[in-house]
Write a protein that holds these residues in place. Sequence first.
Motif, mmCIF file in Angstrom:
data_model
loop_
_atom_site.group_PDB
_atom_site.id
_atom_site.type_symbol
_atom_site.label_atom_id
_atom_site.label_comp_id
_atom_site.label_asym_id
_atom_site.label_seq_id
_atom_site.Cartn_x
_atom_site.Cartn_y
_atom_site.Cartn_z
ATOM 1 N N LEU A 354 0.854 -1.176 0.000
ATOM 2 C CA LEU A 354 0.000 0.000 0.000
ATOM 3 C C LEU A 354 0.895 1.232 0.000
ATOM 4 O O LEU A 354 1.886 1.284 0.725
ATOM 5 N N ARG A 355 0.551 2.197 -0.787
ATOM 6 C CA ARG A 355 1.370 3.398 -0.873
ATOM 7 C C ARG A 355 0.521 4.630 -0.641
ATOM 8 O O ARG A 355 -0.709 4.595 -0.774
ATOM 9 N N GLY A 356 1.179 5.714 -0.327
ATOM 10 C CA GLY A 356 0.468 6.967 -0.209
ATOM 11 C C GLY A 356 0.027 7.470 -1.570
ATOM 12 O O GLY A 356 0.528 7.038 -2.618
ATOM 13 N N PHE A 357 -0.928 8.391 -1.580
ATOM 14 C CA PHE A 357 -1.416 8.976 -2.825
ATOM 15 C C PHE A 357 -0.282 9.769 -3.476
ATOM 16 O O PHE A 357 0.554 10.351 -2.790
ATOM 17 N N PRO A 358 -0.218 9.807 -4.813
ATOM 18 C CA PRO A 358 0.849 10.568 -5.492
ATOM 19 C C PRO A 358 0.866 12.040 -5.049
ATOM 20 O O PRO A 358 -0.166 12.629 -4.763
ATOM 21 N N THR A 359 2.055 12.605 -5.019
ATOM 22 C CA THR A 359 2.207 13.996 -4.614
ATOM 23 C C THR A 359 1.683 14.937 -5.697
ATOM 24 O O THR A 359 1.456 14.537 -6.849
ATOM 25 N N ALA A 360 1.527 16.206 -5.321
ATOM 26 C CA ALA A 360 1.078 17.209 -6.298
ATOM 27 C C ALA A 360 2.061 17.305 -7.455
ATOM 28 O O ALA A 360 1.662 17.435 -8.623
ATOM 29 N N GLU A 361 3.360 17.232 -7.153
ATOM 30 C CA GLU A 361 4.365 17.307 -8.208
ATOM 31 C C GLU A 361 4.236 16.134 -9.175
ATOM 32 O O GLU A 361 4.355 16.307 -10.403
ATOM 33 N N ALA A 362 3.985 14.934 -8.628
ATOM 34 C CA ALA A 362 3.866 13.755 -9.477
ATOM 35 C C ALA A 362 2.636 13.842 -10.370
ATOM 36 O O ALA A 362 2.683 13.486 -11.562
ATOM 37 N N VAL A 363 1.524 14.309 -9.841
ATOM 38 C CA VAL A 363 0.294 14.416 -10.631
ATOM 39 C C VAL A 363 0.438 15.484 -11.707
ATOM 40 O O VAL A 363 0.000 15.308 -12.856
ATOM 41 N N ALA A 364 1.081 16.596 -11.358
ATOM 42 C CA ALA A 364 1.253 17.679 -12.339
ATOM 43 C C ALA A 364 2.100 17.217 -13.526
ATOM 44 O O ALA A 364 1.947 17.724 -14.648
ATOM 45 N N ALA A 365 2.991 16.246 -13.305
ATOM 46 C CA ALA A 365 3.893 15.784 -14.367
ATOM 47 C C ALA A 365 3.297 14.684 -15.233
ATOM 48 O O ALA A 365 3.915 14.277 -16.223
ATOM 49 N N LEU A 366 2.111 14.180 -14.914
ATOM 50 C CA LEU A 366 1.519 13.080 -15.674
ATOM 51 C C LEU A 366 1.102 13.530 -17.071
ATOM 52 O O LEU A 366 0.647 14.664 -17.260
ATOM 53 N N PRO A 367 1.199 12.644 -18.074
ATOM 54 C CA PRO A 367 0.729 12.982 -19.428
ATOM 55 C C PRO A 367 -0.799 13.002 -19.479
ATOM 56 O O PRO A 367 -1.470 12.433 -18.611
ATOM 57 N N ASP A 368 -1.341 13.609 -20.502
ATOM 58 C CA ASP A 368 -2.794 13.738 -20.620
ATOM 59 C C ASP A 368 -3.502 12.393 -20.617
ATOM 60 O O ASP A 368 -4.596 12.247 -20.063
ATOM 61 N N GLU A 369 -2.890 11.375 -21.210
ATOM 62 C CA GLU A 369 -3.563 10.080 -21.311
ATOM 63 C C GLU A 369 -3.735 9.398 -19.956
ATOM 64 O O GLU A 369 -4.489 8.421 -19.842
ATOM 65 N N ALA A 370 -3.043 9.887 -18.921
ATOM 66 C CA ALA A 370 -3.220 9.316 -17.579
ATOM 67 C C ALA A 370 -4.549 9.738 -16.956
ATOM 68 O O ALA A 370 -5.029 9.095 -16.023
ATOM 69 N N PHE A 371 -5.137 10.809 -17.487
ATOM 70 C CA PHE A 371 -6.383 11.328 -16.929
ATOM 71 C C PHE A 371 -7.557 10.824 -17.750
ATOM 72 O O PHE A 371 -7.931 11.411 -18.769
ATOM 73 N N ARG A 372 -8.141 9.714 -17.339
ATOM 74 C CA ARG A 372 -9.276 9.128 -18.066
ATOM 75 C C ARG A 372 -10.547 9.811 -17.574
ATOM 76 O O ARG A 372 -11.351 9.240 -16.850
ATOM 77 N N MET A 373 -10.726 11.068 -17.987
ATOM 78 C CA MET A 373 -11.852 11.890 -17.532
ATOM 79 C C MET A 373 -12.055 13.011 -18.528
ATOM 80 O O MET A 373 -11.192 13.230 -19.410
ATOM 81 N N PRO A 374 -13.159 13.747 -18.425
ATOM 82 C CA PRO A 374 -13.369 14.876 -19.333
ATOM 83 C C PRO A 374 -12.212 15.873 -19.269
ATOM 84 O O PRO A 374 -11.576 16.048 -18.228
ATOM 85 N N ALA A 375 -11.949 16.539 -20.407
ATOM 86 C CA ALA A 375 -10.813 17.461 -20.503
ATOM 87 C C ALA A 375 -10.898 18.579 -19.465
ATOM 88 O O ALA A 375 -9.875 18.997 -18.900
ATOM 89 N N ALA A 376 -12.106 19.070 -19.202
ATOM 90 C CA ALA A 376 -12.249 20.168 -18.240
ATOM 91 C C ALA A 376 -11.852 19.720 -16.832
ATOM 92 O O ALA A 376 -11.191 20.459 -16.092
ATOM 93 N N ARG A 377 -12.227 18.486 -16.484
ATOM 94 C CA ARG A 377 -11.872 17.977 -15.157
ATOM 95 C C ARG A 377 -10.365 17.722 -15.056
ATOM 96 O O ARG A 377 -9.754 17.968 -14.023
ATOM 97 N N ARG A 378 -9.792 17.243 -16.147
ATOM 98 C CA ARG A 378 -8.346 17.052 -16.182
ATOM 99 C C ARG A 378 -7.622 18.388 -15.976
ATOM 100 O O ARG A 378 -6.657 18.480 -15.214
ATOM 101 N N ALA A 379 -8.119 19.434 -16.612
ATOM 102 C CA ALA A 379 -7.506 20.760 -16.467
ATOM 103 C C ALA A 379 -7.615 21.261 -15.033
ATOM 104 O O ALA A 379 -6.701 21.911 -14.520
ATOM 105 N N THR A 380 -8.731 20.955 -14.375
ATOM 106 C CA THR A 380 -8.911 21.378 -12.993
ATOM 107 C C THR A 380 -7.910 20.690 -12.077
ATOM 108 O O THR A 380 -7.288 21.319 -11.210
ATOM 109 N N ILE A 381 -7.728 19.369 -12.268
ATOM 110 C CA ILE A 381 -6.774 18.640 -11.423
ATOM 111 C C ILE A 381 -5.356 19.121 -11.691
ATOM 112 O O ILE A 381 -4.549 19.271 -10.764
#
Length: 478
Positions: A354-381
């Motif tokens: 079990l691991r902790g949730f990814p950090t803000a830095e790690a999430v900010a660096a993810l490519p677009d294809e990692a966000f399986r959600m509407p584009a607007a929600r991806r932009a918000t995250i």
Amino acid sequence: MELDFERCYRAVDSRDQRFDGWFYTAVRTTGIYCRPSCPAVTPKRENVTFHPSAAAAQRGGYRACRRCRPDAAPGSPEWDVRADVVGRAMRLIGDGVVDREGVPGLAGRLGYTERHLHRMLTAELGAGPLALARAQRAQTARILIETTDLGLAEIAFAAGFGSVRQFNDTIQEVYARSPSGLRERRSARHTEAGTISLRLAYRAPLHDAALLDFLGARTLPGVEERDGDTYRRGLNLPHGSGTVALTPADRFVSATLRLTDVRDLAPAVARCRRLFDLDADPVAVDGTLAADPALAARITTEPGVRVPRAVDGFEMAVRAIAGQQVTVSGARTTLSRLLAAAPPDRRPDTGPELRGFPTAEAVAALPDEAFRMPAARRATIRALAETVADGKLDLEPGADREEAVARLLELPGIGAWTAGYVAMRAIGDPDVLLPTDVAVQRGARALGLPHTPHALETHAERWRPWRSYALMRLWRSA
């Protein structure tokens, strides 16, 4: 903090456990301080003084009672309710900020000078930030002495002491025993290397089924899991990573921690207490809500419902955004895909994966294809992750609630529901209502309450300052 002598003495005379953590009883003739519920003989009035914190009692020259262990009492619920500087400071001290950054770091986070912060804390708690942190270090050291096989010198630095001499002097002063004397008194334990087991006290009642049901329905594979009456999850901590297993019992929650760095014990405990809302005052909460006839029956049958909070403010904000206008199961599926694409920064050395949730830095660096959600929600995250990573948004327990909500609302795609949910679960605001939430409206209708947003908001004024707890009951009723 003003302490009324008569009220405090009545609580001590009746050994009322509800007041444990609210104040501490010191007895001049013995030089000992206790919880109000200590089972020892009630001291005479003329021999008693009351203190608002364990640190204040220690500063007065009193040592901790070995029978009731006042240093392990539940924290004062006042710091959960209050959003002022003192309340924020207490939450940050509990999270170990003074040990990691010193008093200058604490003062800088709060935006005050060290001198003014010391003056405010002393006026409220009878002790300054160093004394409050020292009291916490002593408790952390006692836990490590009694529950691990670490060497005493290693424990000294793990607990945050600057030297072995300071460690020895503090333990002797607080517990009237040397560190080796405390270790001699421990019972035989058979635990895995790197494992620390302890009990987290709370004020009864605790409706543990409500806590476990809420968290269990939202578990993220790889981060957390529920197994019967036990909830487990991964943790990202200041010096490393870890896992925790939490199992509610009568008067305490059993916690089994596995840490890559034992210096993280105090912040790990603080985050677990916050997650299960263990410092709440359920009698005060339920007393206010039960005055509403629509809630009275539910409170009688289900006393002690808590507000599940968070071990990671950024994680909770991402969850809130992912949950916008979708079901709980839908949000979990979306987040699981995000987790699969995010490599962990750290993994525990032992225990389940079990691991902790990814950090803000790690999430900010993810490519677009990692966000399986509407584009607007991806932009918000993405905007959230970048703002948190840049230090422009604080979502940790010592954050200024109003400022955090205002900054959240400035981000694209975040409205009142999301900001309120984050304020309740990440920052610990006890007085949040989400009247536009469909499940809340359904629960209100089931209880015979007004269920349109405006009418429900008007009715809920009588629930202040505990609307977050009423919200949990509306969700359960839905």
